[in-house]
Design a protein around this motif. Structure first.
Motif, mmCIF file in Angstrom:
data_model
loop_
_atom_site.group_PDB
_atom_site.id
_atom_site.type_symbol
_atom_site.label_atom_id
_atom_site.label_comp_id
_atom_site.label_asym_id
_atom_site.label_seq_id
_atom_site.Cartn_x
_atom_site.Cartn_y
_atom_site.Cartn_z
ATOM 1 N N VAL A 1 11.073 3.855 -1.800
ATOM 2 C CA VAL A 1 12.128 3.593 -2.788
ATOM 3 C C VAL A 1 11.659 2.585 -3.841
ATOM 4 O O VAL A 1 12.083 2.657 -4.995
ATOM 5 N N PHE A 2 10.758 1.686 -3.455
ATOM 6 C CA PHE A 2 10.245 0.716 -4.436
ATOM 7 C C PHE A 2 9.385 1.429 -5.481
ATOM 8 O O PHE A 2 9.472 1.140 -6.672
ATOM 9 N N ALA A 3 8.575 2.384 -5.022
ATOM 10 C CA ALA A 3 7.746 3.153 -5.962
ATOM 11 C C ALA A 3 8.627 3.889 -6.965
ATOM 12 O O ALA A 3 8.382 3.849 -8.181
ATOM 13 N N ALA B 1 8.724 3.272 -10.990
ATOM 14 C CA ALA B 1 8.392 4.379 -11.891
ATOM 15 C C ALA B 1 9.524 4.628 -12.880
ATOM 16 O O ALA B 1 9.299 4.845 -14.070
ATOM 17 N N ARG B 2 10.761 4.614 -12.400
ATOM 18 C CA ARG B 2 11.901 4.907 -13.256
ATOM 19 C C ARG B 2 12.334 3.721 -14.099
ATOM 20 O O ARG B 2 13.020 3.882 -15.095
ATOM 21 N N CYS C 1 5.408 9.945 -7.736
ATOM 22 C CA CYS C 1 5.903 9.558 -9.060
ATOM 23 C C CYS C 1 4.907 9.893 -10.171
ATOM 24 O O CYS C 1 5.166 9.607 -11.336
ATOM 25 N N GLY C 2 3.762 10.445 -9.815
ATOM 26 C CA GLY C 2 2.792 10.853 -10.832
ATOM 27 C C GLY C 2 2.113 9.695 -11.540
ATOM 28 O O GLY C 2 1.546 9.870 -12.617
ATOM 29 N N LEU D 1 0.834 -1.203 0.000
ATOM 30 C CA LEU D 1 0.000 0.000 0.000
ATOM 31 C C LEU D 1 0.871 1.257 0.000
ATOM 32 O O LEU D 1 0.556 2.249 -0.660
ATOM 33 N N ALA D 2 1.986 1.192 0.730
ATOM 34 C CA ALA D 2 2.899 2.339 0.725
ATOM 35 C C ALA D 2 3.476 2.545 -0.670
ATOM 36 O O ALA D 2 3.589 3.678 -1.148
ATOM 37 N N THR D 3 3.815 1.444 -1.341
ATOM 38 C CA THR D 3 4.333 1.556 -2.708
ATOM 39 C C THR D 3 3.307 2.246 -3.602
ATOM 40 O O THR D 3 3.641 3.176 -4.356
ATOM 41 N N ALA D 4 2.054 1.812 -3.507
ATOM 42 C CA ALA D 4 1.003 2.410 -4.342
ATOM 43 C C ALA D 4 0.834 3.894 -4.006
ATOM 44 O O ALA D 4 0.696 4.739 -4.895
ATOM 45 N N TYR D 5 0.867 4.204 -2.716
ATOM 46 C CA TYR D 5 0.696 5.606 -2.306
ATOM 47 C C TYR D 5 1.807 6.482 -2.875
ATOM 48 O O TYR D 5 1.539 7.542 -3.455
ATOM 49 N N TYR D 6 3.071 6.030 -2.743
ATOM 50 C CA TYR D 6 4.175 6.875 -3.222
ATOM 51 C C TYR D 6 4.218 6.914 -4.751
ATOM 52 O O TYR D 6 4.652 7.908 -5.325
ATOM 53 N N LEU D 7 3.764 5.847 -5.427
ATOM 54 C CA LEU D 7 3.660 5.914 -6.886
ATOM 55 C C LEU D 7 2.722 7.046 -7.284
ATOM 56 O O LEU D 7 3.011 7.831 -8.196
ATOM 57 N N ALA D 8 1.583 7.129 -6.592
ATOM 58 C CA ALA D 8 0.590 8.142 -6.932
ATOM 59 C C ALA D 8 1.022 9.530 -6.453
ATOM 60 O O ALA D 8 0.820 10.529 -7.124
#
Lengths: 453, 100
Positions: free
Chosen positions: A415-417, A421-422, A94-95, A84-91
Motif C-alpha cells: 500500500v505504501f508503494a 506512485a499515486r 506501479c510501473g 524492500l517490499a515498497t521498492a518491489y511493489y513500486l517496480a
C-alpha cells in the motif's frame, strides 16, 4: 518430496501463463555501468540439481551492488523488509522501476533481522484488519511470487486468556475479527492442551481459554528481506547498502533528494521506511512525529527436537514463544519502559519474560538460552503505524510499527508503494495518517494488542 | 539495568523506578483556545531525540516522588537527575558519549 516437486512444477506452469513480458535489456554507453547486467536466474529444483553438480560454485549473486546514480524517480530510505517490499511493489505493480533503496547498514540488519517472526492478522479495529489481512493474503502467495522460499508456515497462533478480563477481551476481539471475515476461533483449555500437550494449565497464570488464528504462524525474517531485495533488483531497483542518509534536500517545502554518505541523490519522491530512527529522519526534514522509541528484547534457546508446532502468545504476561525450523525456541519479551536507541534492554525485562514462560512450560526449565538481543521499536500512542504524507511535499513516511511490524511487511510495502506512485494514500493506508493525532481519529490497538504483537 | 540517582533517596536500581517520558512540557494556559493542531501537538508529539533526553521518572517503589533526569538515549548514560522546579542542569562541559 512429491509435494515439493509438485509445488515447483505447479509454480512453473502458472508462471508461464501469468508472467509479464521480460524486462528489456537496456543499452548503455560502453563506459557507463549497465544497470541491468544479467537477468536473474530463477531458483528451481532444476537449478538446485544443476548447481549441485558444480559444487554450488555457479550460483548467481542474489542482487547487484551498483553505485548510486545521481537521480532516481523514487528513493526509499531504509533497506529492511518494509522498504524492500515498497521498492518491489513500486517496480512490479506501479510501473516505477527507477527506484533506489538506500540503507545505512546491510539489508535486513535492523528490526527485520531482530524480530520473533510472528505473522497474524487478528486485530480488533477495522482499519487494522484491513492492512494486516491485506498483508496476510500477500504472505500466502509470497514464496511463489518472489521465487524465494520465505518459509511462511501457517502453523496456527494461540492467544492465551488467563483471567475473566482476558476472556472478555478475546471474546470481543475474536468476534470483531470474525465479522471482518478473518479466521478466529475460541478454544477451551482442553483444546489448548491438545495443541500443546506439555503446557501447565493450572499454574500461577491459569489458562481459561484462548483465541486461535489457524492462518497465523511464522516466516523466515531474513529470507523476506532477501527475497524482496532479489526480486526488486531483478526489476531494475538499485539497492545501495552502506549508504546512510544524512539529510534531505528540501526546496520550497518540496523534497528534491537526499544527502547520503555516498553523495547527494536527487529524487522526485522520497519514502522513509526506517524502524527505530523515524524521529531522527523527521527531525532532519524539520517536523516531529507522535512517536517514542523503546528497546524491545527477544531471546532464543539452544536448538532442540520439534516440540512446539504452533505460536503461543500471552498479552497479559508479556511472553510469546514459538519454535524455529532450526529447533530454537524463540521467545519475545515486552519492551523496556524508557526511551532508548541503545539496541539493548534491561535484564529485568528478560526475567519478567522467562519467569512466566517457565510457569507455563516447566519442561523448558533446563534449556539453555543461546542469544539475547534488543531492537529499537518506534511506538505511537495508539499502537498503530503511520503510513502517511508529511508536512513536506513528496516526502512520505511509513513507520511507527511498534513491536509488531514484521507481520505487515508485504501489505505495508504494497500500500505504501501505491501511495507513493499515486501521490495519494491508498485506501487501506489512508486511516494511518499522521493527522489522526490532531483530528482524534486514533486507531487504538493499545488495549487490544497491548504487548503481544 | 540502570542505576538511577533519586534526588531524595540516592542511588537505586532502575526496577524501583517508572519512566514517564519527555520532561518540561508545559500545559497550555488556555486549552480552550487551542485548535486541533496545537492540542494534538501538545498531547501526542514528542522530541524522541537520539542523544540527550530530558525526561521524568517516578521512584514508584521508593519515596514515590517525581524527578527529572538527563539521559543519553544512545548509551543510556544518566548525566544528571534533579528535582522538579529546579532548572535544567547545564551540561555544556560534558564530554559526548561514545556508543559502545
Amino acid at each position: 518430496m512429491g509435494i515439493v516437486i509438485y509445488a515447483y512444477f505447479g509454480y512453473f506452469l502458472s508462471h508461464r501463463t501469468k508472467n509479464p513480458p521480460p524486462t528489456p535489456f537496456i543499452l548503455h554507453h560502453p563506459y557507463e555501468r549497465p544497470s541491468i547486467c544479467v537477468r536473474m536466474k530463477r531458483y528451481s529444483i532444476f537449478s538446485l540439481a544443476r548447481n549441485a553438480l558444480n559444487y554450488h560454485q555457479g550460483w548467481q549473486k542474489a542482487w547487484r551492488s551498483p553505485d548510486p546514480k545521481r537521480e532516481y524517480e523514487v528513493v526509499i530510505v531504509g533497506g529492511g523488509g518494509h522498504g524492500l517490499a515498497t521498492a518491489y511493489y513500486l517496480a512490479r505493480e506501479c510501473g516505477i522501476r527507477d527506484v533506489a533503496v538506500v540503507e545505512k547498514g546491510w539489508l535486513g540488519g535492523g528490526n527485520t533481522g531482530r524480530n520473533t517472526t510472528i505473522v497474524r492478522s487478528n486485530y480488533l479495529w477495522d482499519e487494522s484488519a484491513g492492512i494486516y489481512e491485506h498483508a496476510m493474503k500477500l504472505w500466502e502467495g509470497l514464496s511463489g511470487e518472489l521465487n524465494y522460499n520465505v518459509m511462511f508456515s501457517q502453523r496456527g497462533l494461540l492467544h492465551l486468556a488467563h483471567s475473566v478480563h482476558d476472556l472478555q477481551e478475546i471474546g470481543r476481539r475474536g468476534n470483531a475479527i470474525y465479522l471482518n471475515g478473518i479466521d478466529s476461533e475460541f478454544v477451551t483449555p482442553e483444546q489448548v492442551r491438545e495443541m500443546v500437550p506439555f503446557i501447565n494449565l493450572n499454574c500461577r497464570y491459569p489458562i481459561l481459554g484462548a483465541l486461535l488464528q489457524r492462518r497465523g504462524g511464522t516466516a523466515r525474517h531474513d529470507a523476506v528481506a532477501w527475497g524482496y531485495a532479489r526480486a526488486a533488483d531483478d526489476l531494475g531497483v538499485d539497492i545501495l547498502q552502506n549508504c546512510e542518509v544524512t539529510g534531505f534536500r528540501i526546496e520550497d517545502n518540496t523534497v528534491t533528494g537526499v544527502e547520503t554518505s555516498r553523495g547527494p541523490i536527487r529524487a522526485k519522491k522520497v519514502g522513509c521506511v526506517v524502524a527505530g530512527h523515524c524521529s531522527v529522519l523527521a527531525e532532519m526534514a524539520g517536523f516531529r512525529l507522535p512517536i517514542e522509541s523503546f528497546p524491545l528484547q527477544a531471546l532464543v534457546s539452544e536448538p532442540v527436537k520439534p516440540i512446539l508446532d504452533c505460536v503461543v502468545m500471552s498479552g497479559s504476561i508479556h511472553a510469546y514463544i514459538s519454535q524455529s525450523d532450526k529447533g530454537e525456541l524463540v521467545i519475545g519479551a515486552g519492551s523496556d519502559a524508557y526511551l532508548s536507541y541503545s539496541q539493548r534492554g534491561g535484564f529485568d525485562v528478560i526475567e519478567d519474560t522467562v519467569g512466566p514462560v517457565l510457569e507455563l512450560y516447566p519442561i523448558f526449565s533446563r534449556l539453555k538460552m543461546l542469544r539475547q538481543w534488543g531492537g529499537i521499536v518506534d511506538v505511537t500512542v495508539d499502537r498503530s503505524p503511520l503510513i502517511s504524507k508529511t508536512p513536506v511535499r513528496n516526502l512520505f513516511f511509513n513507520c511507527g510499527w511498534g513491536t509488531g511490524g514484521f507481520k505487515a511487511t508485504p501489505g505495508s510495502g504494497n500500500v505504501f508503494a501505491h501511495s507513493i506512485a499515486r501521490g495519494e494514500m491508498h485506501p487501506i493506508a489512508a486511516p494511518f495518517s499522521i493527522d489522526r493525532f490532531n483530528t482524534g481519529a486514533l486507531i487504538d490497538e493499545g488495549a487490544a494488542a497491548a504487548v503481544a504483537h | 539495568m540502570l542505576l538511577i540517582e533519586c534526588p531524595w533517596c540516592g542511588l537505586r536500581d532502575q526496577s524501583e523506578f517508572t519512566a514517564h517520558g519527555e520532561a518540561h512540557i508545559a500545559r497550555p494556559d488556555t486549552p480552550g483556545e487551542l485548535d486541533e493542531q496545537e492540542w494534538g501537538d501538545y498531547v501526542f508529539f514528542r522530541k524522541n531525540p537520539k542523544g540527550l533526553h530530558y525526561e521524568r521518572w517516578v521512584h514508584s517503589h521508593g519515596c514515590r516522588r517525581w524527578f527529572n533526569a538527563v539521559r543519553d538515549t544512545v548509551t543510556d548514560h544518566i548525566h544528571a537527575t534533579y528535582r522538579p522546579g529546579d532548572g535544567q542542569p547545564d551540561l555544556s562541559d560534558e564530554e559526548p558519549d561514545q556508543p559502545s
